[in-house]
Design an enzyme around this catalytic site. Sequence first.
Site, PDB file in Angstrom:
ATOM      1  N   LYS A 263       0.857  -1.387   0.011  1.00 21.14           N
ATOM      2  CA  LYS A 263      -0.097  -0.040   0.045  1.00 21.14           C
ATOM      3  C   LYS A 263       0.842   1.197   0.073  1.00 21.14           C
ATOM      4  O   LYS A 263       0.883   2.205  -0.768  1.00 21.14           O
ATOM      5  CB  LYS A 263      -0.809  -0.181   1.332  1.00 21.14           C
ATOM      6  CG  LYS A 263      -2.001  -1.162   1.447  1.00 21.14           C
ATOM      7  CD  LYS A 263      -2.830  -0.943   2.528  1.00 21.14           C
ATOM      8  CE  LYS A 263      -2.068  -1.155   3.898  1.00 21.14           C
ATOM      9  NZ  LYS A 263      -1.175  -2.396   4.299  1.00 21.14           N
TER      10      LYS A 263
ATOM     11  N   ARG B 166      -9.518   0.905   8.747  1.00 25.53           N
ATOM     12  CA  ARG B 166      -9.099  -0.418   9.167  1.00 25.53           C
ATOM     13  C   ARG B 166     -10.366  -1.151  10.053  1.00 25.53           C
ATOM     14  O   ARG B 166     -10.096  -2.433  10.147  1.00 25.53           O
ATOM     15  CB  ARG B 166      -7.988  -0.272  10.072  1.00 25.53           C
ATOM     16  CG  ARG B 166      -6.603  -0.558   9.542  1.00 25.53           C
ATOM     17  CD  ARG B 166      -5.618  -0.285  10.434  1.00 25.53           C
ATOM     18  NE  ARG B 166      -4.462  -1.159  10.308  1.00 25.53           N
ATOM     19  CZ  ARG B 166      -3.531  -0.753   9.355  1.00 25.53           C
ATOM     20  NH1 ARG B 166      -3.124   0.530   8.866  1.00 25.53           N
ATOM     21  NH2 ARG B 166      -2.277  -1.353   9.216  1.00 25.53           N
TER      22      ARG B 166
ATOM     23  N   ARG C 140      11.744  -5.451   4.693  1.00 24.89           N
ATOM     24  CA  ARG C 140      11.441  -3.853   4.487  1.00 24.89           C
ATOM     25  C   ARG C 140      12.516  -3.257   5.389  1.00 24.89           C
ATOM     26  O   ARG C 140      12.691  -3.271   6.468  1.00 24.89           O
ATOM     27  CB  ARG C 140      10.131  -3.653   4.988  1.00 24.89           C
ATOM     28  CG  ARG C 140       9.819  -2.297   5.026  1.00 24.89           C
ATOM     29  CD  ARG C 140       8.466  -1.617   5.026  1.00 24.89           C
ATOM     30  NE  ARG C 140       7.854  -2.244   6.023  1.00 24.89           N
ATOM     31  CZ  ARG C 140       6.693  -2.191   6.279  1.00 24.89           C
ATOM     32  NH1 ARG C 140       5.701  -1.704   5.395  1.00 24.89           N
ATOM     33  NH2 ARG C 140       6.038  -2.791   7.453  1.00 24.89           N
TER      34      ARG C 140
ATOM     35  N   ARG D 272      11.587  -1.445  10.983  1.00 21.96           N
ATOM     36  CA  ARG D 272      10.210  -1.153  11.973  1.00 21.96           C
ATOM     37  C   ARG D 272      10.390  -2.348  12.926  1.00 21.96           C
ATOM     38  O   ARG D 272      10.309  -3.539  12.749  1.00 21.96           O
ATOM     39  CB  ARG D 272       8.952  -1.285  10.743  1.00 21.96           C
ATOM     40  CG  ARG D 272       8.635   0.304  10.541  1.00 21.96           C
ATOM     41  CD  ARG D 272       7.740   0.321   9.700  1.00 21.96           C
ATOM     42  NE  ARG D 272       6.522  -0.418   9.958  1.00 21.96           N
ATOM     43  CZ  ARG D 272       5.244  -0.406   9.415  1.00 21.96           C
ATOM     44  NH1 ARG D 272       5.027   0.250   8.177  1.00 21.96           N
ATOM     45  NH2 ARG D 272       4.169  -0.956   9.708  1.00 21.96           N
TER      46      ARG D 272
ATOM     47  N   ARG E  78      -0.335  -9.023  13.568  1.00 22.62           N
ATOM     48  CA  ARG E  78      -1.032  -7.975  12.406  1.00 22.62           C
ATOM     49  C   ARG E  78      -1.880  -8.667  11.515  1.00 22.62           C
ATOM     50  O   ARG E  78      -2.956  -8.143  11.142  1.00 22.62           O
ATOM     51  CB  ARG E  78       0.204  -7.140  11.710  1.00 22.62           C
ATOM     52  CG  ARG E  78       0.978  -6.044  12.867  1.00 22.62           C
ATOM     53  CD  ARG E  78       2.108  -5.844  12.144  1.00 22.62           C
ATOM     54  NE  ARG E  78       1.995  -4.934  10.951  1.00 22.62           N
ATOM     55  CZ  ARG E  78       3.291  -4.609  10.176  1.00 22.62           C
ATOM     56  NH1 ARG E  78       4.497  -5.433  10.549  1.00 22.62           N
ATOM     57  NH2 ARG E  78       3.226  -4.168   9.079  1.00 22.62           N
TER      58      ARG E  78
HETATM   59  P1  AP5 Z   1       4.764  -1.631   1.838  1.00 18.62           P
HETATM   60  O1  AP5 Z   1       4.491  -0.842   0.730  1.00 18.62           O
HETATM   61  O2  AP5 Z   1       5.635  -1.010   3.055  1.00 18.62           O
HETATM   62  O3  AP5 Z   1       3.571  -2.491   2.172  1.00 18.62           O
HETATM   63  P2  AP5 Z   1       2.380  -1.981   3.245  1.00 18.62           P
HETATM   64  O4  AP5 Z   1       0.919  -2.565   2.625  1.00 18.62           O
HETATM   65  O5  AP5 Z   1       2.142  -0.260   3.217  1.00 18.62           O
HETATM   66  O6  AP5 Z   1       2.703  -2.368   4.709  1.00 18.62           O
HETATM   67  P3  AP5 Z   1       2.524  -2.066   6.109  1.00 18.62           P
HETATM   68  O7  AP5 Z   1       3.047  -2.973   7.003  1.00 18.62           O
HETATM   69  O8  AP5 Z   1       3.036  -0.510   6.220  1.00 18.62           O
HETATM   70  O9  AP5 Z   1       1.123  -1.825   6.263  1.00 18.62           O
HETATM   71  P4  AP5 Z   1       0.534  -2.077   7.713  1.00 18.62           P
HETATM   72  O10 AP5 Z   1      -1.102  -1.683   7.288  1.00 18.62           O
HETATM   73  O11 AP5 Z   1       0.579  -3.113   8.464  1.00 18.62           O
HETATM   74  O12 AP5 Z   1       1.208  -0.908   8.568  1.00 18.62           O
HETATM   75  P5  AP5 Z   1       0.654   0.702   8.768  1.00 18.62           P
HETATM   76  O13 AP5 Z   1       1.875   1.405   8.778  1.00 18.62           O
HETATM   77  O14 AP5 Z   1      -0.319   1.152   7.942  1.00 18.62           O
HETATM   78  O15 AP5 Z   1       5.542  -2.896   1.275  1.00 18.62           O
HETATM   79  C1  AP5 Z   1       6.278  -3.795   2.308  1.00 18.62           C
HETATM   80  C2  AP5 Z   1       7.533  -4.321   1.827  1.00 18.62           C
HETATM   81  O16 AP5 Z   1       7.496  -5.076   0.786  1.00 18.62           O
HETATM   82  C3  AP5 Z   1       8.589  -3.092   1.503  1.00 18.62           C
HETATM   83  O17 AP5 Z   1       9.713  -3.688   1.890  1.00 18.62           O
HETATM   84  C4  AP5 Z   1       8.660  -2.996  -0.041  1.00 18.62           C
HETATM   85  O18 AP5 Z   1       9.673  -2.572  -0.673  1.00 18.62           O
HETATM   86  C5  AP5 Z   1       8.139  -4.414  -0.446  1.00 18.62           C
HETATM   87  N1  AP5 Z   1       7.360  -4.490  -1.656  1.00 18.62           N
HETATM   88  C6  AP5 Z   1       6.496  -3.886  -2.213  1.00 18.62           C
HETATM   89  N2  AP5 Z   1       5.833  -4.092  -3.302  1.00 18.62           N
HETATM   90  C7  AP5 Z   1       6.390  -5.010  -3.573  1.00 18.62           C
HETATM   91  C8  AP5 Z   1       6.350  -5.876  -4.742  1.00 18.62           C
HETATM   92  N3  AP5 Z   1       5.516  -5.968  -5.578  1.00 18.62           N
HETATM   93  N4  AP5 Z   1       7.260  -7.239  -4.767  1.00 18.62           N
HETATM   94  C9  AP5 Z   1       8.270  -7.280  -3.979  1.00 18.62           C
HETATM   95  N5  AP5 Z   1       8.357  -6.525  -2.787  1.00 18.62           N
HETATM   96  C10 AP5 Z   1       7.523  -5.334  -2.628  1.00 18.62           C
HETATM   97  O19 AP5 Z   1       0.169   0.528  10.405  1.00 18.62           O
HETATM   98  C11 AP5 Z   1       1.190   0.117  11.273  1.00 18.62           C
HETATM   99  C12 AP5 Z   1       0.525   0.173  12.732  1.00 18.62           C
HETATM  100  O20 AP5 Z   1      -0.201   1.460  13.012  1.00 18.62           O
HETATM  101  C13 AP5 Z   1      -0.906  -0.747  12.694  1.00 18.62           C
HETATM  102  O21 AP5 Z   1      -0.288  -2.162  13.069  1.00 18.62           O
HETATM  103  C14 AP5 Z   1      -1.733  -0.087  13.933  1.00 18.62           C
HETATM  104  O22 AP5 Z   1      -1.072  -0.506  15.128  1.00 18.62           O
HETATM  105  C15 AP5 Z   1      -1.504   1.242  13.622  1.00 18.62           C
HETATM  106  N6  AP5 Z   1      -2.430   2.001  12.644  1.00 18.62           N
HETATM  107  C16 AP5 Z   1      -2.209   2.559  11.316  1.00 18.62           C
HETATM  108  N7  AP5 Z   1      -3.355   2.832  10.989  1.00 18.62           N
HETATM  109  C17 AP5 Z   1      -4.423   2.391  11.690  1.00 18.62           C
HETATM  110  C18 AP5 Z   1      -5.954   2.597  11.746  1.00 18.62           C
HETATM  111  N8  AP5 Z   1      -6.549   3.240  10.663  1.00 18.62           N
HETATM  112  N9  AP5 Z   1      -6.462   2.339  13.027  1.00 18.62           N
HETATM  113  C19 AP5 Z   1      -5.900   1.814  14.203  1.00 18.62           C
HETATM  114  N10 AP5 Z   1      -4.640   1.519  14.104  1.00 18.62           N
HETATM  115  C20 AP5 Z   1      -3.755   1.737  12.979  1.00 18.62           C
END
Ligand code: AP5
Length: 217
Positions: free
Chosen positions: A13, A88, A127, A160, A171
């Site tokens: 994402k 979410r 990552r 991270r 997660r």
């Molecule tokens: P990346 O692009 O970072 O993936 P992502 O989907 O953004 O993953 P996240 O882990 O950031 O999502 P998340 O939803 O768990 O975390 P968030 O930060 O929102 O890609 C991942 C890796 O893969 C990278 O190394 C990239 O280079 C690689 N990659 C990408 N595409 C690729 C491909 N096609 N092929 C190969 N490799 C590839 O949330 C973190 C925490 O915050 C949550 O756990 C929660 O505690 C809190 N939080 C955030 N939002 C909320 C909310 N709305 N409500 C409540 N709590 C929340």
Amino acid sequence: MRVLLLGPPGAGKGTQADRLTAAFGACQVSTGDILRKAVEDKTPLGQKAAAIMAKGELVPDALMIDLVAERLRREDCRRGFVLDGFPRTLEQAQALEGILKAMGSELDCVVSIRVPEAAIVERLEGRRSCRGCGVLYHRVFHPPARDGVCDRCQGTLYQREDDRVETIRARLRVYEERTAPLIQYYRDRGLLKEIDGVGDVDEIQSRIRRAWGEARA
Ligand code: AP5
């Protein structure tokens, strides 16, 4: 552009939102990035969120809804936005509808990015993120030119805290229970576009742009 990217942790994402917003001059609203910054700056929100995030659980809806409402009302979001990490939960999704309605706006579409669990674990374990500008890398799939150094701003790369295997599993559980039901929620509203999230990053970007184009046609 008013697009929501939906998908499990590691679906790509953030990677795809970064490219979309750069190409279309839209604003990237990543709740994960906002929260990590708040934790780093030790703000009141960051102090509440730190332990929850480290366990892979969700920050309370009320906090997240206020935060996103305030962010979407800022001037830069008038050019369009890509939501990454919000909503979410069903409560967040319903609140988003209300926030956008009050702004006289609505989503163009919701792109659900599908990636199998084994690939997710591999992506998250490898990552690396830039402390300076937030650009994302992967040890194997998308390494920086110089080990540990960001190509874009020369900042330091870090892993991270929630990208350890046991937290990744937590997660994924939270995603299945709390967030995956949103796929049906948006299907019911005729907003859902589903794409395969496995493959080259540029190819996936094309799939998202195609899905967005179809939604607007
Ligand atoms: P990346 O692009 O970072 O993936 P992502 O989907 O953004 O993953 P996240 O882990 O950031 O999502 P998340 O939803 O768990 O975390 P968030 O930060 O929102 O890609 C991942 C890796 O893969 C990278 O190394 C990239 O280079 C690689 N990659 C990408 N595409 C690729 C491909 N096609 N092929 C190969 N490799 C590839 O949330 C973190 C925490 O915050 C949550 O756990 C929660 O505690 C809190 N939080 C955030 N939002 C909320 C909310 N709305 N409500 C409540 N709590 C929340």
